[in-house]
Every structure is written in structure tokens, then in C-alpha cells.
Design a protein around this motif. Structure first.
Motif, short mmCIF file in Angstrom:
data_model
loop_
_atom_site.label_atom_id
_atom_site.label_comp_id
_atom_site.label_asym_id
_atom_site.label_seq_id
_atom_site.Cartn_x
_atom_site.Cartn_y
_atom_site.Cartn_z
N ASP A 199 0.66 -1.01 0.03
CA ASP A 199 -0.13 0.08 -0.13
C ASP A 199 0.90 1.01 0.05
O ASP A 199 1.93 1.46 0.65
CB ASP A 199 -1.08 -0.01 1.26
N VAL A 200 0.80 2.23 -0.92
CA VAL A 200 1.50 3.51 -0.88
C VAL A 200 0.44 4.56 -0.26
O VAL A 200 -0.48 4.97 -0.68
CB VAL A 200 2.06 3.87 -2.35
N ALA A 201 1.26 5.48 0.59
CA ALA A 201 0.63 6.43 0.97
C ALA A 201 1.28 7.78 0.72
O ALA A 201 2.52 7.77 1.31
CB ALA A 201 0.27 6.51 2.50
N GLY A 202 1.12 8.83 0.18
CA GLY A 202 1.84 10.08 0.01
C GLY A 202 1.72 11.18 1.13
O GLY A 202 2.57 12.13 1.10
N THR A 203 0.75 10.73 2.08
CA THR A 203 0.55 11.68 3.14
C THR A 203 0.26 10.90 4.34
O THR A 203 0.08 9.78 4.34
CB THR A 203 -0.44 12.59 2.87
N LEU A 204 0.60 11.55 5.55
CA LEU A 204 0.25 10.96 6.87
C LEU A 204 -1.03 10.61 7.09
O LEU A 204 -1.45 9.59 7.60
CB LEU A 204 1.22 11.88 7.89
N GLN A 205 -1.74 11.33 6.73
CA GLN A 205 -3.27 11.32 6.49
C GLN A 205 -3.63 10.04 6.16
O GLN A 205 -4.49 9.19 6.54
CB GLN A 205 -3.96 12.47 6.11
N ALA A 206 -3.12 9.94 4.76
CA ALA A 206 -3.44 8.58 4.09
C ALA A 206 -2.92 7.39 4.60
O ALA A 206 -3.48 6.28 4.59
CB ALA A 206 -3.12 8.76 2.35
N ALA A 207 -1.89 7.56 5.23
CA ALA A 207 -1.12 6.25 6.15
C ALA A 207 -2.26 5.94 7.01
O ALA A 207 -2.29 4.59 7.38
CB ALA A 207 0.09 6.66 6.74
N ASP A 208 -2.62 7.07 7.93
CA ASP A 208 -3.84 6.62 8.87
C ASP A 208 -4.75 5.87 8.29
O ASP A 208 -5.12 4.85 8.94
CB ASP A 208 -4.17 8.03 9.61
N ALA A 209 -5.46 6.53 7.36
CA ALA A 209 -6.69 5.91 6.52
C ALA A 209 -6.19 4.36 6.33
O ALA A 209 -7.04 3.57 6.50
CB ALA A 209 -7.07 6.62 5.64
N MET A 210 -5.18 4.23 5.56
CA MET A 210 -4.87 2.68 5.12
C MET A 210 -4.40 1.75 6.32
O MET A 210 -5.20 0.42 6.45
CB MET A 210 -3.60 2.55 4.32
N LEU A 211 -3.74 2.21 7.52
CA LEU A 211 -3.56 1.25 8.56
C LEU A 211 -4.98 1.14 9.27
O LEU A 211 -5.14 -0.09 10.00
CB LEU A 211 -2.59 2.21 9.58
N ALA A 212 -5.77 1.84 9.37
CA ALA A 212 -7.33 1.66 9.78
C ALA A 212 -7.96 0.40 8.88
O ALA A 212 -8.65 -0.34 9.55
CB ALA A 212 -7.91 2.97 10.10
N LEU A 213 -7.72 0.46 7.88
CA LEU A 213 -8.45 -0.30 6.89
C LEU A 213 -7.88 -1.79 7.14
O LEU A 213 -8.61 -2.71 7.07
CB LEU A 213 -8.18 0.04 5.54
#
Ligand code: CA
Length: 222
Positions: free
Chosen positions: A28-42
Motif C-alpha cells: 500500500d502506498v501513502a503519499g501523506t500521513l493522513q493517507a497512511a492513517d486511513a490505510m492502517l485503519a483499513l
């Protein structure tokens, strides 16, 4: 194996994703910290590879926050911040490893493998079989929720049996494993530990069977 890559440099991210997907790692790739949070929650991941300079904040602050409620997911920091003080801060904040850009991809892969292997091993420190739960890190064994009192060598022997159950543990492997833990054991002593364990397991629904000349098997009684 699933990785989360937190990286805003599209060139690096693209190169790593191509490479890791060839290794059959899901990324999974996240370009922002906010996206990283969303992906980890998923969904949970086996490892996070974390850049520090991100458009919506500092990766170190994100890591500190992650560590307050998630102690176990390994994090590898991948950054251009190359001072010793930066590395020390990264590791103290909760990174399991720290690699400075520019980096060799082979080295990054090797470090990813080390971290995921380590995480895998610590998961193996918790084993359930039948009514028995073996907690490697805590030196504790429960049977049907009741604590079983064991001496250290009995604990190690049972750990070996339960991790392989219901497969055979060769007697030699048992003696070698105890020797690795600096617990010196003779051939006949191994038999003594097994027979003590057998007594302690009586009535638990688990039994240690001897395959003469081969070794031991921990079995759940039907
Ligand atoms: Ca960056």
C-alpha cells in the motif's frame, strides 16, 4: 506479506512498488500521513516503511503517535536526514531500523526481510494447541485457563513440543534446543523432563507420546 510505504516522492515510490510486487509482497502506498492513517485503519500490515519529510507533517511525530497505541508493527525509517542525532532520535521514537537516502535497494530489501522475520518469530512466541496456551515471552503455560507450574527446562521442552504439534520432535532436536538456551542436557535428562511433563499434563486432554528411537509427539487426546 503486506507493506505500507509512506513516501511522497513519486519516483521512489513507483520504483519500490514495482520491485516489491515482483517479490510477491503486497504494497500500500501513502503519499501523506493522513493517507497512511486511513490505510492502517483499513487493514494491518507486516511492516511500515516511513519517509520523514511529508507534505502534511513530520513522519517522526506520526511515528510517536503510532507507538502510543501500536507497539508491535515494525517501522523502518527511510529518509535523507543523515545526522547521527537524527538516527538516534528516529530509533528512540520507535523506529526498528533507519536507512538514509540515497540508499541501495538491495540493502533496503534485506532490512525489510530481517524486520519481518523478527516479527514473525515473536508471533510464534504465542502458541495454542488443544486446551493449552504457551506464552514464550512470559514463561507461562495455561491449560483451559488454569496456570500450569513448570520448571524452566520443562517449559522449554513443552514449548518445542507444542510449536511442532502434532508433528514429531526428534529427541536430538530437543537436546540441541535446550543446549542453545545454555541448559545443558544429557540424553537421559531429556527423558526425565518429558516424563515429568507427562505427569503434569495428566488429565489435561494432552499427552506426550514416545516414538521409541525417534522422538516425541504432543497429541490432543480424542
Ligand atoms: Ca519526502
Amino acid at each position: 506479506m503486506r507493506l505500507l510505504l509512506v513516501e511522497d516522492d513519486a519516483v521512489i515510490a513507483h520504483e519500490l512498488v514495482l520491485r516489491w510486487e515482483r517479490n510477491a509482497w503486497a504494497v500500500d502506498v501513502a503519499g501523506t500521513l493522513q493517507a497512511a492513517d486511513a490505510m492502517l485503519a483499513l487493514r494491518p500490515v507486516d511492516l511500515v516503511v516511513l519517509d520523514l519529510g511529508l507534505p502534511d507533517g513530520d513522519g517522526l511525530h506520526w511515528l510517536a503517535r503510532l507507538r502510543r497505541n501500536n507497539r508491535s508493527t515494525p517501522v523502518l525509517v527511510l529518509t535523507a536526514r543523515d545526522r547521527v542525532a537524527d538516527r538516534v532520535e528516529g530509533l528512540r521514537t520507535g523506529a526498528d531500523d533507519y536507512l538514509v537516502k540515497p540508499f541501495a535497494v538491495e540493502e533496503l530489501d534485506a532490512r525489510v526481510e530481517v524486520l519481518t522475520r523478527r516479527a514473525q518469530r515473536s508471533r510464534e512466541d504465542f502458541v495454542q494447541y488443544g486446551q493449552l496456551t504457551w506464552y514464550g515471552n512470559e514463561g507461562r503455560v495455561d491449560i483451559a485457563g488454569q496456570s500450569l507450574v513448570l520448571f524452566p527446562r520443562e517449559f522449554e521442552v513443552l514449548g518445542l513440543l507444542v510449536r511442532r504439534a502434532p508433528r514429531l520432535v526428534p529427541k536430538r532436536a530437543l537436546i540441541d534446543a535446550l543446549a542453545e538456551r545454555n541448559l545443558e542436557v544429557s540424553d537421559s535428562a531429556a527423558e526425565v523432563y518429558v516424563s515429568r511433563l507427562r505427569r503434569k499434563l495428566a488429565g489435561s486432554g494432552l499427552a506426550i507420546r514416545t516414538l521409541r528411537g525417534f522422538g516425541y509427539v504432543l497429541e490432543a487426546e480424542s
